[in-house]
Design a protein around this motif. Structure first.
Motif, PDB file in Angstrom:
ATOM      1  N   GLY A   3       0.829  -1.188   0.000  1.00  0.00           N
ATOM      2  CA  GLY A   3       0.000   0.000   0.000  1.00  0.00           C
ATOM      3  C   GLY A   3       0.866   1.242   0.000  1.00  0.00           C
ATOM      4  N   LEU A   4       0.600   2.159  -0.938  1.00  0.00           N
ATOM      5  CA  LEU A   4       1.455   3.330  -1.120  1.00  0.00           C
ATOM      6  C   LEU A   4       0.653   4.621  -1.044  1.00  0.00           C
ATOM      7  CD1 LEU A   4       3.462   2.041  -4.234  1.00  0.00           C
ATOM      8  CD2 LEU A   4       4.179   1.914  -1.829  1.00  0.00           C
ATOM      9  N   PHE A   5       1.317   5.663  -0.581  1.00  0.00           N
ATOM     10  CA  PHE A   5       0.793   7.017  -0.674  1.00  0.00           C
ATOM     11  C   PHE A   5       1.604   7.758  -1.735  1.00  0.00           C
ATOM     12  CE2 PHE A   5      -0.399   5.914   3.655  1.00  0.00           C
ATOM     13  CZ  PHE A   5      -1.694   6.422   3.753  1.00  0.00           C
ATOM     14  N   VAL A   6       0.913   8.366  -2.686  1.00  0.00           N
ATOM     15  CA  VAL A   6       1.564   9.239  -3.657  1.00  0.00           C
ATOM     16  C   VAL A   6       1.264  10.665  -3.215  1.00  0.00           C
ATOM     17  CG1 VAL A   6       1.679   9.955  -6.074  1.00  0.00           C
ATOM     18  CG2 VAL A   6       1.284   7.540  -5.497  1.00  0.00           C
ATOM     19  N   ALA A   7       2.294  11.377  -2.788  1.00  0.00           N
ATOM     20  CA  ALA A   7       2.121  12.710  -2.202  1.00  0.00           C
ATOM     21  C   ALA A   7       2.732  13.776  -3.102  1.00  0.00           C
ATOM     22  CB  ALA A   7       2.764  12.763  -0.820  1.00  0.00           C
ATOM     23  N   PHE A   8       2.039  14.916  -3.211  1.00  0.00           N
ATOM     24  CA  PHE A   8       2.536  16.006  -4.061  1.00  0.00           C
ATOM     25  C   PHE A   8       2.015  17.331  -3.521  1.00  0.00           C
ATOM     26  CE2 PHE A   8      -1.086  13.746  -5.761  1.00  0.00           C
ATOM     27  CZ  PHE A   8      -2.062  14.722  -5.886  1.00  0.00           C
ATOM     28  N   GLY A   9       2.385  17.649  -2.292  1.00  0.00           N
ATOM     29  CA  GLY A   9       1.880  18.872  -1.689  1.00  0.00           C
ATOM     30  C   GLY A   9       2.841  19.452  -0.690  1.00  0.00           C
ATOM     31  N   ARG A  10       2.302  19.915   0.414  1.00  0.00           N
ATOM     32  CA  ARG A  10       3.117  20.651   1.394  1.00  0.00           C
ATOM     33  C   ARG A  10       4.183  19.781   2.041  1.00  0.00           C
ATOM     34  NH1 ARG A  10      -1.891  19.775   3.076  1.00  0.00           N
ATOM     35  NH2 ARG A  10      -2.360  18.830   5.093  1.00  0.00           N
ATOM     36  N   TYR A  11       4.042  18.467   1.974  1.00  0.00           N
ATOM     37  CA  TYR A  11       5.059  17.584   2.559  1.00  0.00           C
ATOM     38  C   TYR A  11       6.135  17.193   1.550  1.00  0.00           C
ATOM     39  CZ  TYR A  11       1.884  17.124   6.516  1.00  0.00           C
ATOM     40  OH  TYR A  11       1.082  17.385   7.599  1.00  0.00           O
ATOM     41  N   GLY A  12       5.964  17.618   0.309  1.00  0.00           N
ATOM     42  CA  GLY A  12       6.917  17.270  -0.733  1.00  0.00           C
ATOM     43  C   GLY A  12       6.275  16.388  -1.793  1.00  0.00           C
ATOM     44  N   THR A  13       7.093  15.914  -2.718  1.00  0.00           N
ATOM     45  CA  THR A  13       6.604  15.043  -3.790  1.00  0.00           C
ATOM     46  C   THR A  13       7.381  13.733  -3.740  1.00  0.00           C
ATOM     47  OG1 THR A  13       8.146  16.062  -5.363  1.00  0.00           O
ATOM     48  CG2 THR A  13       5.924  16.971  -5.264  1.00  0.00           C
ATOM     49  N   PHE A  14       6.679  12.644  -3.482  1.00  0.00           N
ATOM     50  CA  PHE A  14       7.328  11.352  -3.306  1.00  0.00           C
ATOM     51  C   PHE A  14       6.265  10.258  -3.235  1.00  0.00           C
ATOM     52  CE2 PHE A  14       6.741  13.554   0.737  1.00  0.00           C
ATOM     53  CZ  PHE A  14       5.952  12.659   1.440  1.00  0.00           C
ATOM     54  N   VAL A  15       6.719   9.027  -3.237  1.00  0.00           N
ATOM     55  CA  VAL A  15       5.874   7.868  -2.984  1.00  0.00           C
ATOM     56  C   VAL A  15       6.295   7.288  -1.643  1.00  0.00           C
ATOM     57  CG1 VAL A  15       5.174   5.570  -3.776  1.00  0.00           C
ATOM     58  CG2 VAL A  15       5.677   7.375  -5.449  1.00  0.00           C
ATOM     59  N   SER A  16       5.342   7.072  -0.752  1.00  0.00           N
ATOM     60  CA  SER A  16       5.653   6.572   0.583  1.00  0.00           C
ATOM     61  C   SER A  16       5.023   5.208   0.800  1.00  0.00           C
ATOM     62  CB  SER A  16       5.132   7.550   1.648  1.00  0.00           C
ATOM     63  OG  SER A  16       5.272   7.002   2.943  1.00  0.00           O
ATOM     64  N   ALA A  17       5.796   4.318   1.441  1.00  0.00           N
ATOM     65  CA  ALA A  17       5.285   2.995   1.779  1.00  0.00           C
ATOM     66  C   ALA A  17       4.639   2.977   3.162  1.00  0.00           C
ATOM     67  CB  ALA A  17       6.411   1.972   1.722  1.00  0.00           C
ATOM     68  N   GLY A  18       4.540   4.110   3.777  1.00  0.00           N
ATOM     69  CA  GLY A  18       3.897   4.210   5.080  1.00  0.00           C
ATOM     70  C   GLY A  18       3.408   5.621   5.302  1.00  0.00           C
ATOM     71  N   ASP A  19       2.829   5.864   6.446  1.00  0.00           N
ATOM     72  CA  ASP A  19       2.325   7.184   6.804  1.00  0.00           C
ATOM     73  C   ASP A  19       3.470   8.192   6.744  1.00  0.00           C
ATOM     74  OD1 ASP A  19       1.369   9.487   8.008  1.00  0.00           O
ATOM     75  OD2 ASP A  19       0.306   8.427   9.592  1.00  0.00           O
ATOM     76  N   TYR A  20       3.374   9.140   5.817  1.00  0.00           N
ATOM     77  CA  TYR A  20       4.482  10.072   5.619  1.00  0.00           C
ATOM     78  C   TYR A  20       4.404  11.296   6.527  1.00  0.00           C
ATOM     79  CZ  TYR A  20       0.995  12.335   2.589  1.00  0.00           C
ATOM     80  OH  TYR A  20      -0.144  12.906   2.091  1.00  0.00           O
ATOM     81  N   VAL A  21       3.386  11.346   7.385  1.00  0.00           N
ATOM     82  CA  VAL A  21       3.281  12.446   8.333  1.00  0.00           C
ATOM     83  C   VAL A  21       3.852  12.042   9.691  1.00  0.00           C
ATOM     84  CG1 VAL A  21       1.734  14.064   9.502  1.00  0.00           C
ATOM     85  CG2 VAL A  21       1.273  13.370   7.142  1.00  0.00           C
ATOM     86  N   THR A  22       3.433  10.901  10.212  1.00  0.00           N
ATOM     87  CA  THR A  22       3.897  10.475  11.533  1.00  0.00           C
ATOM     88  C   THR A  22       4.452   9.053  11.549  1.00  0.00           C
ATOM     89  OG1 THR A  22       1.678   9.673  12.127  1.00  0.00           O
ATOM     90  CG2 THR A  22       2.206  11.955  12.677  1.00  0.00           C
ATOM     91  N   GLY A  23       4.276   8.300  10.457  1.00  0.00           N
ATOM     92  CA  GLY A  23       4.648   6.896  10.444  1.00  0.00           C
ATOM     93  C   GLY A  23       6.009   6.629   9.834  1.00  0.00           C
ATOM     94  N   PRO A  24       6.224   5.386   9.352  1.00  0.00           N
ATOM     95  CA  PRO A  24       7.538   4.983   8.840  1.00  0.00           C
ATOM     96  C   PRO A  24       7.975   5.724   7.583  1.00  0.00           C
ATOM     97  CG  PRO A  24       5.880   3.295   8.422  1.00  0.00           C
ATOM     98  CD  PRO A  24       5.265   4.265   9.354  1.00  0.00           C
ATOM     99  N   GLY A  25       7.051   6.353   6.888  1.00  0.00           N
ATOM    100  CA  GLY A  25       7.426   7.099   5.694  1.00  0.00           C
ATOM    101  C   GLY A  25       7.679   8.568   5.947  1.00  0.00           C
ATOM    102  N   ALA A  26       7.684   8.957   7.236  1.00  0.00           N
ATOM    103  CA  ALA A  26       7.806  10.383   7.566  1.00  0.00           C
ATOM    104  C   ALA A  26       9.214  10.921   7.370  1.00  0.00           C
ATOM    105  CB  ALA A  26       7.361  10.617   9.006  1.00  0.00           C
TER     106      ALA A  26
END
Length: 247
Positions: free
Chosen positions: A156-179
């Motif tokens: 399960g992936l998050f594709v992020a393109f906003g205030r946190y940057g642009t990347f693909v995360s394999a975990g919660d990119y705010v507080t989890g393993p993808g942060a």
């Protein structure tokens, strides 16, 4: 509305004979709460009913300024009702959908429209056109992320393109393993070159550019770009996965 036998129709909470009364309350200080009730009854968590479609003529009247209420509110609710392109009831309300489409296209040209509203109106236009999945999936542009599944390892992936940057995360990119950007929990997100966009990607990007919405246009290059799974290094088309997995 007098030609609709509302008591024979249903919405999310049962018999729809309360709908005329709700529409009659529009145009005053209660509008926000009335629209909330209409949304809850006619498009409850994305589900639509026979009363939802029967409401389209009234929503078109409001959107066109021929009845009291917020035109933009009516347009967006109508867009949500008509989002499923294969619904046979679209044919019955072809005239109303055509009117709503014209209003929606006009709203997209408003130079002062905030980016989130532009995206929502564009979703409605796509719905009226019967454009398929992007009439709903485009909402990820406003949330600045999509959740997808790697086509190779099923991570399960998050594709992020906003205030946190642009990347693909394999975990919660705010507080989890993808942060942590320095960890192996992130993969590259490469935007598409605008001159190489085709199909719906080119169309949506062009709409944003013509409307003077640079932030939306930039976000769309990521939505129609290429991601890389941080778990197995598989490259994938973000838009293709969104279209396949959006339900």
């Amino acid at each position: 509305m007098t030609t609709v036998d509302w008591h024979r129709l249903t919405h999310a909470y049962g018999r729809a004979d309360d709908i005329p009364g709700l529409f009659a309350r529009l145009g005053g200080t209660e509008d926000d709460s009335v629209w909330s009730e209409l949304w809850s009854a006619l498009c409850h968590q994305g589900s639509v009913y026979d009363a939802s479609w029967a409401a389209l003529p009234t929503l078109a009247e409001i959107a066109c300024g021929r009845a009291p209420g917020g035109p933009a509110d009516a347009l967006v609710l109508a867009g949500a009702i008509t989002a499923y392109a294969e619904d046979p009831r679209r044919k019955v309300y072809e005239r109303e959908i055509g009117e709503l489409l014209a209003v929606g296209r006009g709203l997209l040209t408003d130079p002062g429209i905030p980016a989130p509203s532009f995206v929502i109106f564009l979703q409605s236009v796509l719905a009226f056109e019967g454009a398929g999945v992007w009439s709903e999936a485009l909402e990820g542009v406003n949330s600045e992320e999509y959740e997808v599944e790697c086509p190779q390892c099923t991570e399960g992936l998050f594709v992020a393109f906003g205030r946190y940057g642009t990347f693909v995360s394999a975990g919660d990119y705010v507080t989890g393993p993808g942060a942590d950007a320095a960890t192996a929990g992130r993969g590259e997100l490469t935007p598409a070159r605008p001159d190489r966009l085709t199909g719906v990607g080119a169309r949506l990007y062009g709409e944003a550019v013509r409307a003077g919405q640079p932030a939306v246009a930039e976000a769309l290059t990521h939505v129609f770009g290429q991601g890389r799974c941080p778990s197995c290094d598989t490259a994938f088309s973000v838009a293709e996965l969104v279209a396949e997995q959006w339900v």
